[in-house]
Design a protein around this motif. Structure first.
Motif, mmCIF file in Angstrom:
data_model
loop_
_atom_site.group_PDB
_atom_site.id
_atom_site.type_symbol
_atom_site.label_atom_id
_atom_site.label_comp_id
_atom_site.label_asym_id
_atom_site.label_seq_id
_atom_site.Cartn_x
_atom_site.Cartn_y
_atom_site.Cartn_z
ATOM 1 N N ALA A 271 0.828 -1.198 0.000
ATOM 2 C CA ALA A 271 0.000 0.000 0.000
ATOM 3 C C ALA A 271 0.866 1.252 0.000
ATOM 4 O O ALA A 271 0.594 2.224 -0.717
ATOM 5 C CB ALA A 271 -0.928 -0.005 1.218
ATOM 6 N N ALA A 272 1.927 1.245 0.817
ATOM 7 C CA ALA A 272 2.847 2.393 0.824
ATOM 8 C C ALA A 272 3.536 2.537 -0.532
ATOM 9 O O ALA A 272 3.678 3.644 -1.061
ATOM 10 C CB ALA A 272 3.874 2.228 1.937
ATOM 11 N N ALA A 273 3.961 1.412 -1.088
ATOM 12 C CA ALA A 273 4.636 1.440 -2.387
ATOM 13 C C ALA A 273 3.708 1.941 -3.484
ATOM 14 O O ALA A 273 4.114 2.714 -4.362
ATOM 15 C CB ALA A 273 5.158 0.042 -2.737
ATOM 16 N N GLU A 274 2.447 1.516 -3.453
ATOM 17 C CA GLU A 274 1.481 1.961 -4.463
ATOM 18 C C GLU A 274 1.234 3.460 -4.377
ATOM 19 O O GLU A 274 1.124 4.152 -5.392
ATOM 20 C CB GLU A 274 0.172 1.191 -4.288
ATOM 21 N N ARG A 275 1.177 3.986 -3.165
ATOM 22 C CA ARG A 275 1.032 5.436 -3.001
ATOM 23 C C ARG A 275 2.208 6.172 -3.602
ATOM 24 O O ARG A 275 2.043 7.250 -4.189
ATOM 25 C CB ARG A 275 0.899 5.785 -1.520
#
Length: 294
Positions: free
Chosen positions: A287-291
């Motif tokens: 999720a952090a990487a996608e952001r």
């Protein structure tokens, strides 16, 4: 698993996945070896398209042991005294992590840290924003002195003296006792798995002096809130509701002080890394990487 020169020491590391894939750097906590990042989590992240790096911090496992550096008086520091000898700091350990990226010719990485490792990852995100794609901070604290302390049993698991006998069986039994005091109540790790994990750690390198020096670096870091407020990368904060060592309020304060961060609370999680939660950790990291990609 190879060793590589980084920041004037050598770090023992492991790499999963294609070298061309976006890198995730896993940074472990106090006295914990790279294998605490279980292979199930590493494999999940590779399946989702990442290269995964895990390593032993300095003074731990098979990385450089800082034998020539002084041992701090942790007891005096806990009683309110000053640390008379500070061999290195969290900033030093952050530079180690960046040095590993340099040695592997990785310009940027998604940072994931656990406990003390999360404080190191936070330091990298703040001090080296050009090297940081995203941050996932797991079971850490902001250093705010007003936050609740560990429970008595959890504090004992961290600060109790080692057994008089330092043979393999005694150290493994002691490590299991300490682990059970902070473990996730809803996700217990089988005893046989704990015996294998702590036995392998003993074989790889039992080195309590390194734990003392790392703990001194952590204690000396103090209030990290001013540093957290400068972090600009996409960030996710993960914490167990049942963490007795670094209580939930500590993780919530991390999220409160990192601008635009997301908070994820895991029910039934304590202060450990159960294999059963690998999917939840992978989801948070991704999720952090996608952001960051957006």
């Amino acid at each position: 698993m190879p060793r590589i020169a980084a920041n004037s020491i050598e770090l023992h590391y492991d790499s999963f996945g294609a070298a061309s894939a976006p890198a995730i750097l896993l940074i472990m906590g106090l006295g914990a070896q790279l294998t605490r990042w279980n292979s199930e989590l590493c494999d999940l992240l590779v399946e989702r398209g990442f290269r995964v790096l895990r390593f032993d911090n300095r003074d731990c496992g098979r990385s450089t042991l800082c034998d020539g550096l002084p041992l701090p008086d942790i007891g005096a520091a806990l009683r309110g005294g000053l640390l008379s000898a500070l061999p290195y700091t969290l900033e030093t350990m952050a530079a180690d992590s960046v040095g590993l990226l340099d040695a592997l010719r990785i310009d940027q990485a998604h940072l994931v840290g656990a406990s003390m490792g999360a404080s190191i990852a936070q330091t990298i995100a703040a001090r080296y924003p050009q090297r940081t794609l995203s941050l996932t901070s797991i079971m850490s604290t902001s250093g705010n002195p007003l936050l609740p302390p560990p429970t008595a049993a959890a504090a004992m698991s961290l600060f109790a003296p080692l057994p008089a006998s330092r043979d393999r069986a005694s150290i493994v039994a002691d490590a299991i006792t300490r682990h059970l005091a902070v473990a996730s109540p809803d996700y217990p790790t089988p005893l046989a798995d704990l015996q294998q994990m702590f036995g392998e750690e003993f074989d790889h390198g039992f080195y309590p002096q390194g734990v003392a020096r790392q703990l001194a670096a952590l204690l000396a870091s103090g209030d990290l809130r001013p540093l957290l407020r400068t972090i600009t990368c996409p960030s996710v904060v993960v914490h167990g509701r049942n963490d007795p060592l670094i209580q939930l309020a500590c993780g919530e304060d991390v999220a409160k002080n990192i601008p635009d961060s997301q908070m994820r609370v895991i029910e039934g999680m304590g202060h450990d890394f159960p294999v059963a939660l690998s999917g939840a950790f992978a989801d948070a990291i991704c999720a952090a990487a996608e952001r960051s990609r957006r």
